[in-house]
Scaffold this motif. Structure first.
Motif, mmCIF file in Angstrom:
data_model
loop_
_atom_site.group_PDB
_atom_site.id
_atom_site.type_symbol
_atom_site.label_atom_id
_atom_site.label_comp_id
_atom_site.label_asym_id
_atom_site.label_seq_id
_atom_site.Cartn_x
_atom_site.Cartn_y
_atom_site.Cartn_z
ATOM 1 N N TRP A 79 1.014 -1.425 -0.123
ATOM 2 C CA TRP A 79 0.132 0.018 0.084
ATOM 3 C C TRP A 79 0.743 1.044 0.157
ATOM 4 N N ARG A 80 1.931 1.769 0.447
ATOM 5 C CA ARG A 80 2.794 2.698 0.529
ATOM 6 C C ARG A 80 3.256 2.729 -0.553
ATOM 7 N N GLN A 81 3.839 1.485 -1.610
ATOM 8 C CA GLN A 81 4.143 1.814 -2.809
ATOM 9 C C GLN A 81 3.175 2.383 -3.923
ATOM 10 N N THR A 82 1.455 2.555 -2.824
ATOM 11 C CA THR A 82 0.906 3.383 -3.916
ATOM 12 C C THR A 82 0.713 4.558 -3.900
ATOM 13 N N ARG A 83 1.577 5.047 -2.482
ATOM 14 C CA ARG A 83 1.223 6.128 -1.741
ATOM 15 C C ARG A 83 0.300 6.464 -0.881
ATOM 16 N N GLU A 84 -0.459 5.124 0.209
ATOM 17 C CA GLU A 84 -1.525 5.272 0.348
ATOM 18 C C GLU A 84 -3.114 5.387 -0.285
ATOM 19 N N GLY A 85 -2.409 4.506 -1.692
ATOM 20 C CA GLY A 85 -3.330 4.978 -3.146
ATOM 21 C C GLY A 85 -3.475 6.288 -3.644
ATOM 22 N N GLU A 86 -2.435 6.703 -3.959
ATOM 23 C CA GLU A 86 -3.470 8.748 -3.880
ATOM 24 C C GLU A 86 -1.876 7.987 -5.781
ATOM 25 N N LEU A 87 -1.530 7.185 -5.817
ATOM 26 C CA LEU A 87 -1.281 6.380 -7.493
ATOM 27 C C LEU A 87 -2.552 6.512 -8.273
ATOM 28 N N PHE A 88 -3.472 5.927 -7.841
ATOM 29 C CA PHE A 88 -4.706 5.484 -8.440
ATOM 30 C C PHE A 88 -5.086 6.357 -9.153
ATOM 31 N N PRO A 89 -5.511 7.399 -8.325
ATOM 32 C CA PRO A 89 -5.966 8.644 -9.192
ATOM 33 C C PRO A 89 -4.918 9.656 -10.541
ATOM 34 N N LEU A 90 -4.108 9.491 -10.233
ATOM 35 C CA LEU A 90 -2.677 9.239 -10.864
ATOM 36 C C LEU A 90 -3.334 8.355 -12.260
ATOM 37 N N LEU A 91 -3.419 7.206 -12.170
ATOM 38 C CA LEU A 91 -3.230 6.025 -13.058
ATOM 39 C C LEU A 91 -4.435 6.860 -13.790
ATOM 40 N N GLN A 92 -5.313 6.558 -13.010
ATOM 41 C CA GLN A 92 -7.102 7.482 -14.147
ATOM 42 C C GLN A 92 -6.764 8.034 -14.868
ATOM 43 N N ARG A 93 -6.220 9.167 -14.372
ATOM 44 C CA ARG A 93 -6.082 10.329 -15.465
ATOM 45 C C ARG A 93 -5.536 10.125 -16.438
ATOM 46 N N LEU A 94 -4.174 9.266 -16.100
ATOM 47 C CA LEU A 94 -3.361 9.026 -17.566
ATOM 48 C C LEU A 94 -3.876 8.454 -18.812
ATOM 49 N N GLU A 95 -4.586 7.298 -17.905
ATOM 50 C CA GLU A 95 -5.113 6.322 -18.476
ATOM 51 C C GLU A 95 -6.581 6.010 -18.069
ATOM 52 N N PRO A 96 -7.678 6.887 -18.563
ATOM 53 C CA PRO A 96 -8.943 6.187 -18.499
ATOM 54 C C PRO A 96 -9.791 5.301 -18.317
ATOM 55 N N PHE A 97 -9.629 5.339 -19.110
ATOM 56 C CA PHE A 97 -9.856 3.246 -20.258
ATOM 57 C C PHE A 97 -9.423 2.662 -19.686
ATOM 58 N N ALA A 98 -8.136 2.126 -19.321
ATOM 59 C CA ALA A 98 -7.678 1.142 -18.621
ATOM 60 C C ALA A 98 -7.659 0.428 -17.146
ATOM 61 N N THR A 99 -8.230 -0.979 -17.192
ATOM 62 C CA THR A 99 -8.968 -1.283 -16.258
ATOM 63 C C THR A 99 -7.860 -2.214 -15.660
ATOM 64 N N TYR A 100 -6.461 -2.402 -15.604
ATOM 65 C CA TYR A 100 -5.485 -2.964 -14.522
ATOM 66 C C TYR A 100 -5.521 -2.357 -13.217
ATOM 67 N N PRO A 101 -5.272 -0.200 -13.046
ATOM 68 C CA PRO A 101 -6.227 0.147 -11.748
ATOM 69 C C PRO A 101 -6.681 -0.131 -11.219
ATOM 70 N N LEU A 102 -7.754 -0.097 -11.575
ATOM 71 C CA LEU A 102 -9.018 -0.841 -10.808
ATOM 72 C C LEU A 102 -9.050 -2.301 -10.327
ATOM 73 N N GLU A 103 -8.714 -3.464 -11.236
ATOM 74 C CA GLU A 103 -8.383 -4.698 -11.171
ATOM 75 C C GLU A 103 -7.196 -4.737 -9.557
ATOM 76 N N VAL A 104 -6.268 -3.781 -9.831
ATOM 77 C CA VAL A 104 -5.183 -3.555 -8.657
ATOM 78 C C VAL A 104 -5.624 -3.036 -7.149
ATOM 79 N N TYR A 105 -5.975 -2.081 -7.748
ATOM 80 C CA TYR A 105 -6.800 -1.591 -6.310
ATOM 81 C C TYR A 105 -8.135 -1.637 -5.170
ATOM 82 N N ALA A 106 -8.584 -3.357 -6.441
ATOM 83 C CA ALA A 106 -9.452 -4.037 -6.014
ATOM 84 C C ALA A 106 -8.753 -4.741 -4.906
ATOM 85 N N ALA A 107 -7.850 -5.562 -5.380
ATOM 86 C CA ALA A 107 -7.261 -5.910 -4.229
ATOM 87 C C ALA A 107 -7.149 -5.210 -3.036
ATOM 88 N N PHE A 108 -6.371 -4.488 -2.670
ATOM 89 C CA PHE A 108 -6.684 -3.339 -1.589
ATOM 90 C C PHE A 108 -7.619 -3.009 -0.483
#
Length: 324
Positions: A79-108
């Motif tokens: 979780w620290r590697q994701t900066r406590e989740g802060e990287l997920f919104p950044l990924l979404q802005r970069l690749e809004p229709f990529a599914t892998y960020p949500l799939e990784v987030y869901a595990a957390f």
């Protein structure tokens, strides 16, 4: 399963998670994690798999268990590697229709690590036609649907319809089993059971089909030294409402343990060919991390199987009076 067999399985889990802990730097996100041309399979995928497996270990062990303590520490590291989740919104802005960020987030999220702002943004994107009609194979689409559910997006009724379009959902001729089908069927089961964290969600016809054909498929994979796929199939066996001795070849765990090197690592396929870690640590990690994680995952599910060899065919919790 005999007490000696249970001890063997437990040792596989302990040694595998010890190796993962010793090599946790290999799961760390580098500066390329947000790169437009970043290699997702070498950055986010390993981290998501670490979170997925450790979330199950924490669910299927007690807080007093050293395996639980180790899995919690690995989850916190991830979780620290994701900066406590802060990287997920950044990924979404970069690749809004990529599914892998949500799939990784869901595990957390399944382990209680959440980022409300990301979930709000993901829900907005998930309502778009561009997201809902992204081209995906049925097994991957089922996984995305389950990731949506764990992240707060609900689409009632879709999972069962999707299930019947997967290889496993079609109950295919058992002789058509091969590597790609094997990985597809294991992931269908993982998605339906929330990676072994939920009891009893497999449709009865799928459970019966798997109980019939897992033993020869597992035997084939072990003979071929396909340790990674064998680990996944052992995990599937531990989710079934059947006695483990009925669905797992009697020497399966001994054969997998024999493939585990003294450090606790298990190679994806074949035998060790020397000190690969010293020659090329990155390549060594790539060819060992997933199979080692999955061995720990399967071992924990196996030792947590509610009735071991005494559960009846009536269901995962067995007959009245059987251990639950």
């Amino acid at each position: 399963m005999t007490a000696a067999g249970t001890d063997d399985v437990r040792q596989v889990a302990e040694d595998a998670l010890a190796w993962v802990s010793a090599h946790r730097a290999g799961f760390a996100l580098g500066e390329d994690a947000l790169a437009a041309d970043g290699r997702v399979d070498g950055t986010w995928k390993p981290l998501g798999e670490l979170a997925q497996v450790c979330a199950t270990v924490t669910r299927r062990t007690t807080p007093a268990d050293p395996l639980h303590t180790r899995a919690v520490a690995l989850l916190e590291f991830a979780w620290r590697q994701t900066r406590e989740g802060e990287l997920f919104p950044l990924l979404q802005r970069l690749e809004p229709f990529a599914t892998y960020p949500l799939e990784v987030y869901a595990a957390f999220a399944s382990a209680g690590f959440r980022h409300p702002a990301y979930e709000e943004g993901a829900a907005v994107v998930a309502r778009s036609r561009g997201w809902q009609f992204t081209e995906q194979d049925p097994t991957r689409r089922l996984g995305v649907l389950k990731a949506e559910e764990r992240s707060g997006v609900r689409r009632p009724g879709r999972a069962q319809r999707l299930l019947r379009t997967t290889w496993l959902g079609g109950l295919p001729e058992p002789w058509t089993f091969e590597r790609a089908a094997g990985y597809a069927l294991t992931h269908v089961v993982f998605h339906l059971t929330d990676w072994g964290r939920a009891d009893g969600p497999l449709p009865p016809d799928l459970a019966r089909y798997l109980a019939d054909w897992l033993p020869p498929w597992l035997d084939t994979c072990l003979d071929a030294q396909s340790w990674d796929l064998a680990g996944e199939l052992l995990a599937v066996a531990a989710t079934l409402p059947h006695p483990l001795d009925d669905v797992v070849p009697p020497d399966a765990w001994q054969r997998l343990r024999a493939a585990q090197d003294p450090t606790g690592a298990i190679r994806e396929e074949g035998r060790e060919t020397g000190d690969g870690e010293a020659r090329d640590p990155g390549r060594y990690f790539t060819h060992h991390y997933h199979s080692t994680l999955l061995a720990a995952f399967a071992a924990v599910l196996t030792t947590a199987h509610p009735a071991g060899a005494s559960a009846g065919p009536e269901g995962r919790h067995g007959r009245q009076g059987a251990p639950a």
